[in-house]
Design a protein around this motif. Structure first.
Motif, short mmCIF file in Angstrom:
data_model
loop_
_atom_site.label_atom_id
_atom_site.label_comp_id
_atom_site.label_asym_id
_atom_site.label_seq_id
_atom_site.Cartn_x
_atom_site.Cartn_y
_atom_site.Cartn_z
N SER A 21 0.83 -1.21 0.00
CA SER A 21 0.00 0.00 0.00
C SER A 21 0.86 1.26 0.00
O SER A 21 2.04 1.24 0.30
CB SER A 21 -0.98 0.00 1.16
N ALA A 48 -3.53 4.54 -1.81
CA ALA A 48 -4.33 3.31 -1.78
C ALA A 48 -5.50 3.53 -0.83
O ALA A 48 -5.35 4.17 0.21
CB ALA A 48 -3.47 2.15 -1.29
N ARG A 106 -4.93 7.53 2.05
CA ARG A 106 -4.45 7.40 3.44
C ARG A 106 -4.18 8.75 4.09
O ARG A 106 -3.43 8.83 5.07
CB ARG A 106 -3.17 6.55 3.45
#
Ligand code: 531
Length: 356
Positions: A2, A6, A18
């Motif tokens: 990630s 993502a 995020r």
């Protein structure tokens, strides 16, 4: 693996990236009510591309406000102006979160731009409430009144009622404020909690207030929505709350249905020496994530796109929270997407699409 762009899913909620906006007090309310300022401030950050926006410390009772200008959610009248904001944020792809708070012994202070010191009653202040009758010190010198057990229960009920109102206002993410020297953190730290009843003394007793509050909130907050907690992972002071205790507390919170820990530090001890620098608190998010097996957010002096991306790629945290960097640039996520070569970049609102 990630990375910063993502998506992140907790329970039924998926963040588009995020990047979260840390709860930041605006001291721009009267009687706790959200205003046009909050709509513009929080709304701009949704348009700017954040995945999550956590509204500022929002008091569960009037005496739980840091200042008379704090946001509040102690009455039904608070719901409507907050709903307007959450509706706008969702329309622009951000998940609206809210930090529920009680300021404990730090309550009843002047606005920061008016000096931030405790106010006398005649100047609009009030006697703060805390686990023990110990003043924070410095400009926050008022000695709090020690809470009785019925009063503790009352406050825990206030958190649960606040969570219900947050749901009615459209929030999809709740953070309980247990950091920065406010009420819940005051119970955790032996430096501010000198009680001799079931809420003080041993580790088990000091964490009781937060665990019971979490349980009360989890009982009314929908199963499909994330519940999170912000901790000051260390007091940065010998004999205070520390990272080892934070790891153990994280395990207990996970068992109570907490989905993520927001890992901050400090604020409980006026004289603490804090080694502030880029990403200085990421170590706590990393350690709690690894040792307690719970999702974490890293916060504190995260300002650069590459720095934020690296925290996620290296598995040091699941989410980064921006504070001052986001005040300087509401479009930080959109700019970071471009810098990191993220294609396609964030979806622009239709109104701005040709300039993105
Ligand atoms: C700043 C602060 C950050 C970290 C440790 C101590 C203090 N903030 C915290 C805010 C209020 C204003 C100052 C809250 O957490 C509500």
């Amino acid at each position: 693996m990630s990375h910063l762009f993502a998506p992140l899913t907790l329970r039924s909620i998926t963040l588009r990236n995020r990047i979260g906006i840390s709860p930041m007090c605006q001291y721009s309310s009267t009687d706790g009510l959200a205003t046009d300022w909050h709509l513009v401030h929080l709304g701009a950050r949704a348009v700017g591309g954040a995945g999550l926006i956590i509204a500022e410390a929002t008091a569960v009772s009037p005496e739980g406000r840091i200042t008379p200008g704090d946001a509040g959610i102690w009455g039904e009248e608070h719901i409507e102006p907050l709903s307007r904001i959450t509706r706008f944020q969702k329309h622009h792809g951000a998940v609206p979160g809210i930090q529920l708070a009680h300021a404990g012994r730090k309550a009843g202070a002047a606005l920061p731009w008016n000096g931030g010191a405790h106010l006398a009653d005649e100047a609009g202040g009030w006697t703060p409430l805390a686990p023990s009758p110990l003043a924070f010190g410095g400009d926050l010198g008022r000695v709090p009144r020690e809470l009785t057990v019925p009063e503790i229960r009352r406050i825990q009920g206030d958190f649960a009622l606040a969570a219900k109102r947050a749901l009615a206002a459209g929030y999809e993410w709740v953070e309980l404020h247990s950091a920065h020297g406010y009420l819940s953190h005051e119970f955790l730290s032996p430096l501010s909690n000198q009680r001799t009843d079931a809420y003080g003394g041993s580790f088990e007793n000091r964490i009781r207030f937060l665990l019971e509050t979490t349980r009360a909130v989890r009982a009314v907050w929908p199963e499909n929505l994330p519940l999170t907690v912000r901790l000051s992972c260390t007091d940065w002071t010998e004999g205070g709350w520390d990272a080892d205790q934070s790891v153990e507390l994280a395990r207990r919170l996970k068992a109570e249905g907490v989905d993520l820990l927001d890992c901050s530090s400090g604020g409980g001890v006026a004289t603490a020496k804090i080694p502030v620098g880029p990403g200085y608190q990421v170590q706590f998010a990393e350690r709690i994530r690894r040792e307690a097996g719970i999702a974490t957010a890293a916060v504190g002096m995260i300002t650069e796109a590459k720095q934020a991306d690296e925290i996620i790629r290296a598995g040091r945290a699941d989410l980064v929270l921006l504070a001052r960097a986001s005040l300087r640039d509401a479009y930080w996520p959109a700019h970071a997407a471009r810098e990191l070569g993220q294609a396609p970049t964030l979806p622009a609102p239709n109104q701005y699409a040709r300039a993105w």
